[in-house]
Design an enzyme around this catalytic site. Structure first.
Site, PDB file in Angstrom:
ATOM      1  CE1 TYR A 129      51.858  27.771  38.770  1.00 35.42           C
ATOM      2  CE2 TYR A 129      53.124  26.302  37.377  1.00 35.42           C
ATOM      3  CZ  TYR A 129      52.046  26.531  38.208  1.00 35.42           C
ATOM      4  OH  TYR A 129      51.155  25.522  38.469  1.00 35.42           O
ATOM      5  CE  LYS A 181      38.284  34.109  41.999  1.00 39.48           C
ATOM      6  NZ  LYS A 181      37.010  33.383  42.106  1.00 39.48           N
ATOM      7  CG  ASP A 215      35.452  30.710  40.609  1.00 45.17           C
ATOM      8  OD1 ASP A 215      35.640  31.371  39.576  1.00 45.17           O
ATOM      9  OD2 ASP A 215      35.062  31.225  41.667  1.00 45.17           O
ATOM     10  CG  ASP A 239      50.150  23.208  36.104  1.00 47.02           C
ATOM     11  OD1 ASP A 239      50.045  22.185  35.407  1.00 47.02           O
ATOM     12  OD2 ASP A 239      50.992  23.325  37.012  1.00 47.02           O
ATOM     13  CG  ASP A 243      46.731  17.892  35.581  1.00 51.18           C
ATOM     14  OD1 ASP A 243      47.449  18.266  34.624  1.00 51.18           O
ATOM     15  OD2 ASP A 243      47.155  17.209  36.529  1.00 51.18           O
TER      16      ASP A 243
END
Ligand code: NAD
Length: 346
Positions: A129, A181, A215, A239, A243
């Protein structure tokens, strides 16, 4: 009536865009009914800032936060793929708000999942970001190649990991799962994982350290969310996963967030300005109300935060007043009035 000795806390209020005004106003009314001694300094940002100052993050707004070091913020619209850089990201950078705390809890029994009580700690200022992006032109295509870089620093990884483990100790949490990751983004998220492991060792015997590839974590959060307690992760993954976690507890209307940093703390809903709902008076104000409860805890008013959470619980589960996203029929205003009714009848 407030005791005259109670300290009034100045707070910058950013009403925001889209549904913002519809959820911010009732939130302020609820906080007033609660007797929270906040002195609001209202300032613009987002589209409202552009309209009045030509800047989505106008100087008077920044000056106010610099003074108060505390803000309650409605969601801000960021045009997709152009326009200007997200004011939310800029606020986090400007005030060094490195820790994004996103709890997800069931407030209503009988939903898709029962007994969800998770806290996600997201690194808020680094990773993908940072906005290091550019295009390489080839031939007559000025955007033939897009390049984006992420930045993680050992010091940034260390301070967010320390924040997460300290949070766990102070809030009776048993486990922190580091989500990464590092099998693909070896340097970028490998450094995050390595640093979190180092920090976690210092908490051995007090807080369990666990790790998961992002994942797999996404799938396991859907299949068996109860195996998690706290999640510690990088900016982009946090982020997305927060959600997903909001989806476990009824949707974005239920998801509050605190942005905690060196120079200030800003509390907000996880959701955005919901242009599809704007002007209809039906948005769920709970995410911002729960963010306000987090803000009360931040300023040491655990008593008021508890009263607010109790009033919300009784409104939802005893009075059965709920907004449409929760299967009810109440407007934003009616729902807020029901909470105020509960606070007054205590
Ligand atoms: P969104 O969060 O605004 O909406 C996603 C979905 O959730 C929509 O269906 C919406 O109706 C629903 N929803 C959101 N809030 C709700 C509420 N309080 N009650 C009931 N339903 C609710 O996401 P989006 O549509 O992708 O983004 C809209 C704008 O918001 C974009 O400009 C985006 O950049 C911005 N945004 C801002 C923030 C922030 O200020 N912190 C966060 C996310 C997105």
């Amino acid at each position: 009536m407030q005791p005259t000795t109670e300290k009034v806390v100045p707070v910058t209020l950013i009403p925001g865009d889209g549904i913002s005004a519809e959820i911010v106003e009732p939130t302020i009314k609820v906080l007033e009914a609660l007797g929270a001694a906040f002195a609001w300094e209202a300032h613009k940002a987002g589209m409202a800032g552009v309209d009045e100052f030509g800047d989505p993050l106008p100087q008077p707004t920044l000056d106010s936060i610099r003074r108060t070091r505390l803000a309650l913020k409605g969601p801000l619209t960021t045009p997709v793929g152009g326009g200007y850089r997200s004011s939310n990201v800029r606020l986090r950078e400007t005030f060094n708000l490195y820790a994004n705390i996103r709890p997800a809890r069931n407030l209503i029994p009988g939903g898709r999942y029962e007994n969800i009580d998770l806290v996600l700690v997201r690194e808020n200022t680094e990773g993908l970001y940072v906005g290091f992006e550019h295009y390489i032109p080839i031939g007559d295509d000025p955007r033939a190649v897009a390049i984006g870089s992420g930045v993680n620093t050992r010091s940034g990884c260390r301070r967010i990991a320390e924040y997460a483990f300290e949070y766990a100790v102070n809030n009776g949490r048993r486990k922190v799962t580091v989500v990464h990751k590092a099998n693909i983004l070896e340097a970028l998220t490998g450094l995050f994982l390595e640093t979190a492991r180092d920090v976690g060792k210092r908490y051995e015997g007090r807080v369990q350290l666990d790790e998961r590839i992002v994942d797999a974590c996404a799938m396991q959060l859907v299949l068996d969310p109860w195996q998690f307690d706290m999640i510690l992760t990088t900016n982009l993954f946090g982020d997305i996963l927060s959600d997903l976690m909001a989806g476990l507890v009824g949707g974005l209307g239920m998801a509050p967030a605190g942005n905690i940093g060196v120079d200030a703390a800003i509390f907000e809903a996880v959701h955005g300005s919901a242009p599809d709902l704007a002007g209809k008076g039906v948005a769920n104000p709970l995410a911002l109300l729960l963010a306000s409860a987090m803000m009360l805890e931040h300023v040491g008013r655990q008593d008021l935060a508890r009263r607010l959470r109790e009033a919300i619980d009784r409104t939802l589960n005893e009075d059965k007043v709920r907004t449409r996203d929760l299967g009810g029929t109440a407007s934003t205003e009616r729902f807020a009035q029901a909470i105020i009714g509960r606070l007054k009848s205590d």
